[in-house]
Design an enzyme around this catalytic site. Structure first.
Site, PDB file in Angstrom:
ATOM      1  N   CYS A   1      83.361 -34.527   9.073  1.00  0.00           N
ATOM      2  CA  CYS A   1      84.716 -34.654   8.534  1.00  0.00           C
ATOM      3  C   CYS A   1      85.654 -35.095   9.653  1.00  0.00           C
ATOM      4  O   CYS A   1      85.602 -34.546  10.752  1.00  0.00           O
ATOM      5  CB  CYS A   1      85.153 -33.306   7.967  1.00  0.00           C
ATOM      6  SG  CYS A   1      86.831 -33.299   7.343  1.00  0.00           S
ATOM      7  N   LEU A   2      86.514 -36.066   9.347  1.00  0.00           N
ATOM      8  CA  LEU A   2      87.474 -36.556  10.342  1.00  0.00           C
ATOM      9  C   LEU A   2      88.443 -35.460  10.780  1.00  0.00           C
ATOM     10  O   LEU A   2      89.035 -35.557  11.847  1.00  0.00           O
ATOM     11  CB  LEU A   2      88.264 -37.735   9.770  1.00  0.00           C
ATOM     12  CG  LEU A   2      87.436 -39.011   9.518  1.00  0.00           C
ATOM     13  CD1 LEU A   2      88.206 -39.970   8.629  1.00  0.00           C
ATOM     14  CD2 LEU A   2      87.062 -39.681  10.832  1.00  0.00           C
TER      15      LEU A   2
ATOM     16  N   GLY B   1      85.701 -42.131   4.126  1.00  0.00           N
ATOM     17  CA  GLY B   1      86.582 -41.593   3.099  1.00  0.00           C
ATOM     18  C   GLY B   1      87.716 -40.819   3.743  1.00  0.00           C
ATOM     19  O   GLY B   1      87.626 -40.445   4.928  1.00  0.00           O
TER      20      GLY B   1
ATOM     21  N   HIS C   1      88.631 -31.785  -0.448  1.00  0.00           N
ATOM     22  CA  HIS C   1      89.833 -31.775   0.405  1.00  0.00           C
ATOM     23  C   HIS C   1      91.108 -31.509  -0.397  1.00  0.00           C
ATOM     24  O   HIS C   1      91.964 -30.754   0.057  1.00  0.00           O
ATOM     25  CB  HIS C   1      90.016 -33.128   1.103  1.00  0.00           C
ATOM     26  CG  HIS C   1      89.394 -33.205   2.465  1.00  0.00           C
ATOM     27  ND1 HIS C   1      89.725 -32.335   3.477  1.00  0.00           N
ATOM     28  CD2 HIS C   1      88.499 -34.072   2.992  1.00  0.00           C
ATOM     29  CE1 HIS C   1      89.029 -32.657   4.566  1.00  0.00           C
ATOM     30  NE2 HIS C   1      88.278 -33.708   4.303  1.00  0.00           N
TER      31      HIS C   1
ATOM     32  N   GLN D   1      94.747 -35.035   4.603  1.00  0.00           N
ATOM     33  CA  GLN D   1      94.315 -35.328   5.976  1.00  0.00           C
ATOM     34  C   GLN D   1      95.343 -36.179   6.736  1.00  0.00           C
ATOM     35  O   GLN D   1      95.299 -36.256   7.957  1.00  0.00           O
ATOM     36  CB  GLN D   1      92.963 -36.063   5.978  1.00  0.00           C
ATOM     37  CG  GLN D   1      91.813 -35.174   5.533  1.00  0.00           C
ATOM     38  CD  GLN D   1      90.500 -35.942   5.570  1.00  0.00           C
ATOM     39  OE1 GLN D   1      90.206 -36.740   4.683  1.00  0.00           O
ATOM     40  NE2 GLN D   1      89.717 -35.726   6.620  1.00  0.00           N
TER      41      GLN D   1
ATOM     42  N   HIS E   1      83.194 -34.690  -1.280  1.00  0.00           N
ATOM     43  CA  HIS E   1      83.875 -34.262  -0.049  1.00  0.00           C
ATOM     44  C   HIS E   1      85.394 -34.439  -0.165  1.00  0.00           C
ATOM     45  O   HIS E   1      86.165 -33.537   0.167  1.00  0.00           O
ATOM     46  CB  HIS E   1      83.325 -35.075   1.133  1.00  0.00           C
ATOM     47  CG  HIS E   1      83.909 -34.715   2.464  1.00  0.00           C
ATOM     48  ND1 HIS E   1      83.229 -34.001   3.423  1.00  0.00           N
ATOM     49  CD2 HIS E   1      85.134 -34.967   2.995  1.00  0.00           C
ATOM     50  CE1 HIS E   1      84.008 -33.826   4.486  1.00  0.00           C
ATOM     51  NE2 HIS E   1      85.182 -34.413   4.262  1.00  0.00           N
ATOM     52  N   GLU E   2      85.833 -35.625  -0.643  1.00  0.00           N
ATOM     53  CA  GLU E   2      87.278 -35.894  -0.700  1.00  0.00           C
ATOM     54  C   GLU E   2      87.956 -35.068  -1.795  1.00  0.00           C
ATOM     55  O   GLU E   2      89.095 -34.633  -1.632  1.00  0.00           O
ATOM     56  CB  GLU E   2      87.557 -37.390  -0.904  1.00  0.00           C
ATOM     57  CG  GLU E   2      86.925 -38.332   0.125  1.00  0.00           C
ATOM     58  CD  GLU E   2      87.118 -37.942   1.581  1.00  0.00           C
ATOM     59  OE1 GLU E   2      88.098 -37.229   1.898  1.00  0.00           O
ATOM     60  OE2 GLU E   2      86.274 -38.324   2.409  1.00  0.00           O
TER      61      GLU E   2
HETATM   62 ZN    ZN Z   1      86.855 -34.590   5.468  1.00  0.00          ZN
END
Ligand code: ZN
Length: 161
Positions: free
Chosen positions: A89-90, A46, A135, A51, A131-132
């Site tokens: 998380c990226l 995701g 963000h 991001q 999660h997204e």
């Molecule tokens: Zn993330």
């Protein structure tokens, strides 16, 4: 389409509340294409627009063996249950932490054509949606941890969000 650089902590864009999308035009469709390509290259399950440096309420999700999802102005309308998950998380590369997430969520938003959609999800899809959507509100999974001492190094096969 293009792979774009993923912003990582402490980039302040990750702590902003993203703005609502007012018109779903070509620039939003291009943003979604770039986000999907960047997510798959990462590899992630995701990605949220902040991001990739764009503070708008747009998210994409790519769960293995399921069709990719893009959501504009997504909102959680229902959360049920609670469970403990491992999450990465990226934008916080290299780490995973244990947090609590809902067992299932219902999310509504719009697709790339402006059509209103509603998704009822559990397991990894529910976790990725929470999660997204965090963000785009400037929230990171580490905010849900009791202590950062509990972060651990990621394993090579673990997906990030
Ligand atoms: Zn993330």
């Amino acid at each position: 389409m293009a792979v774009v650089p993923i912003r990582v902590l402490p980039n302040p864009i990750l702590r902003q509340r993203s703005k609502r999308v007012r018109a779903i035009d070509g620039s939003i469709k291009k943003l979604i294409d770039n986000m999907l390509e960047t997510m798959h290259a990462a590899p992630g399950a995701g990605l949220a627009a902040p991001q990739v440096g764009i503070p708008l309420r747009v998210i994409v999700i790519g769960i293995p063996e399921q069709e990719d999802i893009a959501l504009i102005n997504p909102q959680i309308v229902r959360r049920t249950g609670e469970r403990v998950v491992n999450e990465g998380c990226l934008s916080i590369p290299g780490y995973v932490g244990e947090i609590k997430r809902a067992v299932s969520v219902t999310v509504k938003g719009r697709d790339q054509n402006g059509k209103e959609i509603r998704i009822k999800a559990d397991e990894l899809l529910a976790q990725a949606l929470e999660h997204e959507i965090d963000h785009i509100n400037g929230v990171l999974y580490i905010d849900h941890m009791e202590s950062l001492d509990k972060l651990r190094k990621i394993e090579p096969d673990e997906k990030q969000l």
